[in-house]
Every structure is written in structure tokens, then in C-alpha cells.
Design a protein around this motif. Structure first.
Motif, PDB file in Angstrom:
ATOM      1  N   ALA A   1      27.368  13.350 -39.142  1.00  0.00           N
ATOM      2  CA  ALA A   1      27.795  14.112 -40.319  1.00  0.00           C
ATOM      3  C   ALA A   1      28.808  15.166 -39.930  1.00  0.00           C
ATOM      4  O   ALA A   1      29.798  15.394 -40.645  1.00  0.00           O
ATOM      5  N   LEU A   2      28.591  15.811 -38.787  1.00  0.00           N
ATOM      6  CA  LEU A   2      29.530  16.839 -38.324  1.00  0.00           C
ATOM      7  C   LEU A   2      30.912  16.244 -38.079  1.00  0.00           C
ATOM      8  O   LEU A   2      31.936  16.841 -38.443  1.00  0.00           O
ATOM      9  N   GLY A   3      30.951  15.057 -37.475  1.00  0.00           N
ATOM     10  CA  GLY A   3      32.241  14.414 -37.243  1.00  0.00           C
ATOM     11  C   GLY A   3      32.968  14.114 -38.541  1.00  0.00           C
ATOM     12  O   GLY A   3      34.182  14.317 -38.651  1.00  0.00           O
ATOM     13  N   VAL A   4      32.237  13.630 -39.541  1.00  0.00           N
ATOM     14  CA  VAL A   4      32.837  13.333 -40.846  1.00  0.00           C
ATOM     15  C   VAL A   4      33.362  14.601 -41.493  1.00  0.00           C
ATOM     16  O   VAL A   4      34.500  14.653 -41.987  1.00  0.00           O
ATOM     17  N   ILE A   5      32.550  15.666 -41.461  1.00  0.00           N
ATOM     18  CA  ILE A   5      32.929  16.914 -42.133  1.00  0.00           C
ATOM     19  C   ILE A   5      34.152  17.536 -41.476  1.00  0.00           C
ATOM     20  O   ILE A   5      35.094  17.970 -42.159  1.00  0.00           O
ATOM     21  N   LYS A   6      34.161  17.571 -40.177  1.00  0.00           N
ATOM     22  CA  LYS A   6      35.299  18.195 -39.479  1.00  0.00           C
ATOM     23  C   LYS A   6      36.590  17.433 -39.741  1.00  0.00           C
ATOM     24  O   LYS A   6      37.639  18.041 -39.975  1.00  0.00           O
ATOM     25  N   SER A   7      36.516  16.100 -39.731  1.00  0.00           N
ATOM     26  CA  SER A   7      37.733  15.311 -39.956  1.00  0.00           C
ATOM     27  C   SER A   7      38.263  15.501 -41.369  1.00  0.00           C
ATOM     28  O   SER A   7      39.483  15.519 -41.591  1.00  0.00           O
ATOM     29  N   VAL A   8      37.357  15.680 -42.340  1.00  0.00           N
ATOM     30  CA  VAL A   8      37.785  15.871 -43.725  1.00  0.00           C
ATOM     31  C   VAL A   8      38.334  17.272 -43.933  1.00  0.00           C
ATOM     32  O   VAL A   8      39.376  17.467 -44.571  1.00  0.00           O
ATOM     33  N   LEU A   9      37.634  18.290 -43.371  1.00  0.00           N
ATOM     34  CA  LEU A   9      38.042  19.683 -43.598  1.00  0.00           C
ATOM     35  C   LEU A   9      39.369  20.016 -42.908  1.00  0.00           C
ATOM     36  O   LEU A   9      40.044  20.969 -43.308  1.00  0.00           O
ATOM     37  N   LYS A  10      39.736  19.251 -41.917  1.00  0.00           N
ATOM     38  CA  LYS A  10      41.042  19.482 -41.287  1.00  0.00           C
ATOM     39  C   LYS A  10      42.191  19.141 -42.234  1.00  0.00           C
ATOM     40  O   LYS A  10      43.306  19.654 -42.083  1.00  0.00           O
TER      41      LYS A  10
ATOM     42  N   LYS B   1      36.487   6.944 -50.784  1.00  0.00           N
ATOM     43  CA  LYS B   1      36.196   7.705 -49.568  1.00  0.00           C
ATOM     44  C   LYS B   1      36.965   9.014 -49.477  1.00  0.00           C
ATOM     45  O   LYS B   1      36.688   9.829 -48.599  1.00  0.00           O
ATOM     46  N   SER B   2      37.897   9.210 -50.404  1.00  0.00           N
ATOM     47  CA  SER B   2      38.635  10.479 -50.423  1.00  0.00           C
ATOM     48  C   SER B   2      38.110  11.430 -51.496  1.00  0.00           C
ATOM     49  O   SER B   2      38.628  12.540 -51.639  1.00  0.00           O
TER      50      SER B   2
ATOM     51  N   PHE C   1      27.755  11.609 -48.931  1.00  0.00           N
ATOM     52  CA  PHE C   1      27.644  10.830 -47.698  1.00  0.00           C
ATOM     53  C   PHE C   1      27.159  11.713 -46.544  1.00  0.00           C
ATOM     54  O   PHE C   1      26.227  11.348 -45.800  1.00  0.00           O
ATOM     55  N   ALA C   2      27.744  12.896 -46.427  1.00  0.00           N
ATOM     56  CA  ALA C   2      27.343  13.811 -45.350  1.00  0.00           C
ATOM     57  C   ALA C   2      25.891  14.262 -45.527  1.00  0.00           C
ATOM     58  O   ALA C   2      25.130  14.351 -44.554  1.00  0.00           O
ATOM     59  N   LYS C   3      25.485  14.542 -46.769  1.00  0.00           N
ATOM     60  CA  LYS C   3      24.103  14.962 -47.023  1.00  0.00           C
ATOM     61  C   LYS C   3      23.109  13.873 -46.624  1.00  0.00           C
ATOM     62  O   LYS C   3      22.042  14.165 -46.066  1.00  0.00           O
ATOM     63  N   GLN C   4      23.444  12.627 -46.914  1.00  0.00           N
ATOM     64  CA  GLN C   4      22.546  11.541 -46.564  1.00  0.00           C
ATOM     65  C   GLN C   4      22.466  11.343 -45.053  1.00  0.00           C
ATOM     66  O   GLN C   4      21.397  11.022 -44.522  1.00  0.00           O
TER      67      GLN C   4
END
Length: 391
Positions: free
Chosen positions: A281-290, A259-260, A268-271
Motif C-alpha cells: 500500500a505504501l508503494g502505491v500511495i507514494k507513486s500516486v502522491l508524487k 486506476k487514476s 485499493f490502498a485501504k484494502q
């Protein structure tokens, strides 16, 4: 040798007994039917010794004749074997040279006299396959399968040829059967790896990668790459079969290491986006990009179908404020401003992105923004730069 010694011993005993009882030869009478034979004991002993000698001599003659016959037959057999091996070697060379027709003829000419006809049939099958003659190929493989201990060699040959012919389903059936019979054969597993990828059988691929890595067939880097590819494919399968909820549940079951991984996070975000779960997807992306800088995730932000893009814009503005050299964030901002038809801001952020790195898509977006501002010459110059990158 033993018989000669035996004769000498008997003869010696006869001489000894004869010398001891000289003058006392005794009397022997042999009677059968109406015939009688009379002789002295000495004569009988000499007769027996002569008979044994004749018998041994006859045995010697018969064995010598049989040996000569065997040697003659063996000479012809060895001659045929040597010729068969020579033709087989020549056939292998012809196969390597690409002369498949002559390769087939060479190896089959004396195949019946070869000590390993299996080799001849497999080479002939390869030559027939290379000539596109499927009927002959099947015939040679059938003959090869009739030989002793041929299962593995014939199966691998057939599977390799099916893979090269893009008949991965047939190769899958063959290799699956072989893997049950030879579970520790790494060549079978390596071939299955390619077949699984072609057929998009991701879970079986995930199952065999660790063994291939342990057996040094794959390096750690290669194994990790195949695992990420397989898990990405599995995410797509789960998303298609179970929707976004099943996809999220599957993601939660993955290990922390998986998952990292940036590639897997992006998949995962694309799907999620493909399943219209853009806010998830936005929640996942923002948490990762931080926590991590992943350019592929920044590129997904402008593609999202959101009723309100303002939170995304604010997030990107915060990112470029924190790191003015964040080209991916500038590019994403520029694309969002193009959607809002804010051509000036789009131009500014796209130019800043291109100052940091060249990107064909950003040049195309910038040319579009310039055209909408009637800066046609500048738009043409930008388009020419994009064309140089394509070349």
C-alpha cells in the motif's frame, strides 16, 4: 333498403307482365295430399309479393325488438362502467391523500364492472400495502396477475413495494425475472440498480450502468459515481475472497481511467492495509502522491503498521518542503510524531495543518499533544474549537 327496392322491382315487373298479358292470366294448380289449390298466375304473383312483404316486415319487427333489448342492456352496462370509473378515480385521490382504507374500498366496490380491472387491483394492492395488510396485498396482486397483459405492471408494483419494505431479496427475484422478459425496460434496470447496491452485487451493477447512461436514466456524472462505488465494493469483495495477491491482480486488470480515480486508489490502498499488505500500500500511495495531491491518501499513511516509519516521515517532510501549504501532509506528519511521542514536532505540524483548513481530528490530536506538554489551558481552548466544528 335493399329489400324495399327488391319489392318494388318485383311489383313493377308484375305490373309490366300483367299489362302485356292482360286477358291471358293463365292457370296455376297446386296439389298436395288430397287438397288442390287453383288460382291465376296474377293471383300467385300478388300472393308471392305479399308474402315477401310480410316476411320482410316481420324481420324488421324482430330486429327492432332485438336492437331495443341490446340498447337497454348496453345502457345499463355503460352506466355501471361509468360508475366504476368514478369510484376508481375517487379511490386514486384517496390513495394520494393517504386515506388508504377508503381508497381500497372505493376501487374494489365496482372493480368487476371496470374496463380495466387490473388498475383497480393494483391500486387496492398499494392501499393494502400502505396499511400493512400483507394478506390482502397478495390477494389483490394475484387477482391482478389473472388479467390480460398484466405481467409487467404487476411485477413492477410488487418489486417497488418489496423495495420499500426492505425485502430486497424478493425484489431481486421479481426484477431478475422481469428483466429476462423485458430486457429493454429501463425502469426495471433502474430498480435493479438500487437492489444491487443494497445487496452489494457489484458486478451486475457495473454491467447495467452503461445502458442506464445510454438511455439517459443517469447523467454521465451519476454513472461515473455509481461505477466508482461499484468498483470500490468489488475491490473489497475480491480482497476478502482472494487476499492481497488476488486484489493486486484484479487491480492490474482495471482500465487506466479507473486506476487514476482518487476514490478508487484510496479504496485499493485501504484494502491492502486491511489485508496487512502495508508495504504494498505504501508503494502505491507514494507513486500516486508524487504525481497527484490526494488528501485521503495522506490520511492513510499514519495508519500503516510499518516496522520502520522513517521512510514515511522522510516522504512527508519532502512533501511539505515542496509545498508548505500541504495541510494533509502536515496533518499526517503530526500524527506520526504523536506515535513517536515527539509532542513538540507534532504540535508544530498540526498547527500548520489547521492554519490551512479546519479539521476536527487535527484539533483532537493537537489537544493531545498540548496536554502531554502540560499546556492544559491551551489544550482546553483547542478542544472547545473542535466542539464548535462538531456542532
Amino acid at each position: 333498403m335493399f329489400r324495399t327496392i327488391f319489392l318494388f322491382v318485383v311489383l313493377g315487373l308484375g305490373l309490366f307482365v300483367g299489362s302485356q298479358y292482360s286477358g291471358q292470366q293463365g292457370y296455376v294448380l297446386i296439389s298436395f295430399a288430397d287438397k288442390t289449390i287453383e288460382m291465376s298466375v296474377t293471383t300467385l304473383v300478388i300472393f308471392i309479393i305479399a308474402a315477401l312483404a310480410a316476411l320482410f316486415f316481420l324481420e324488421f319487427i324482430l330486429k327492432r325488438a332485438a336492437s331495443m333489448s341490446y340498447n337497454t342492456w348496453n345502457w345499463f352496462s355503460v352506466r355501471k362502467l361509468r360508475r366504476s370509473r368514478r369510484y376508481t378515480n375517487e379511490g386514486i385521490i384517496k390513495l394520494l391523500e393517504g386515506d388508504f382504507k377508503h381508497a381500497e374500498k372505493k376501487v374494489m366496490r365496482w372493480a368487476n364492472h371496470h374496463d380495466k380491472p387490473l388498475l383497480c387491483y393494483l391500486i387496492a394492492a398499494e392501499a393494502a400495502f400502505s396499511q400493512g395488510d400483507e394478506n390482502k396485498r397478495q390477494q389483490y396482486l394475484e387477482k391482478a396477475s389473472e388479467q390480460d397483459d398484466s405481467t409487467l405492471a404487476v411485477g413492477l408494483t410488487k418489486a417497488k413495494q418489496d423495495i420499500r419494505a426492505k425485502n430486497c431479496e424478493l425484489a431481486f427475484d421479481t426484477l431478475t425475472t422481469l428483466s429476462g422478459q423485458f430486457p429493454n425496460n429501463t425502469l426495471i434496470l433502474d430498480l435493479l440498480k438500487g437492489v444491487y447496491i443494497e445487496l452489494k452485487l457489484w458486478q451486475p451493477l457495473i454491467d447495467i450502468i452503461p445502458k442506464l447512461a445510454r438511455d439517459k436514466v443517469l447523467t454521465k456524472q451519476e454513472a461515473d459515481s455509481y461505477l466508482i462505488r461499484a468498483h470500490s465494493g468489488l475491490l473489497e469483495d475480491v480482497a476478502q475472497q482472494q487476499g492481497s495477491e488476488g486484489l493486486v491482480a484484479h487491480w492490474d486488470r482495471l482500465t487506466k481511467k479507473l486506476k487514476s480515480d482518487p476514490t478508487l486508489i484510496t479504496a485499493f490502498a485501504k484494502q491492502l492495509i486491511a489485508r496487512k499488505a502495508d508495504y504494498e500500500a505504501l508503494g502505491v500511495i507514494k507513486s500516486v502522491l508524487k504525481k497527484n495531491h490526494i488528501e485521503e491518501l495522506y490520511a492513510l499513511l499514519p495508519e500503516m503498521n510499518l516496522s520502520d516509519r522513517h521512510p514515511v516521515s522522510q516522504f512527508l517532510l519532502s512533501a511539505v518542503k515542496k509545498d508548505p501549504n500541504n495541510a494533509a501532509a502536515h496533518s499526517a506528519l503530526g500524527q506520526l510524531y504523536i506515535r513517536d511521542q515527539n509532542w513538540t514536532e507534532a504540535q508544530k505540524h498540526l498547527e500548520q495543518a489547521l492554519e490551512k483548513r479546519s479539521n476536527v481530528s487535527d484539533y483532537a490530536y493537537l489537544a493531545d499533544a498540548l496536554e502531554h506538554q502540560n499546556l492544559n489551558q491551551a489544550a482546553r481552548d483547542v478542544s472547545r474549537k473542535a466542539l464548535t466544528l462538531v456542532k
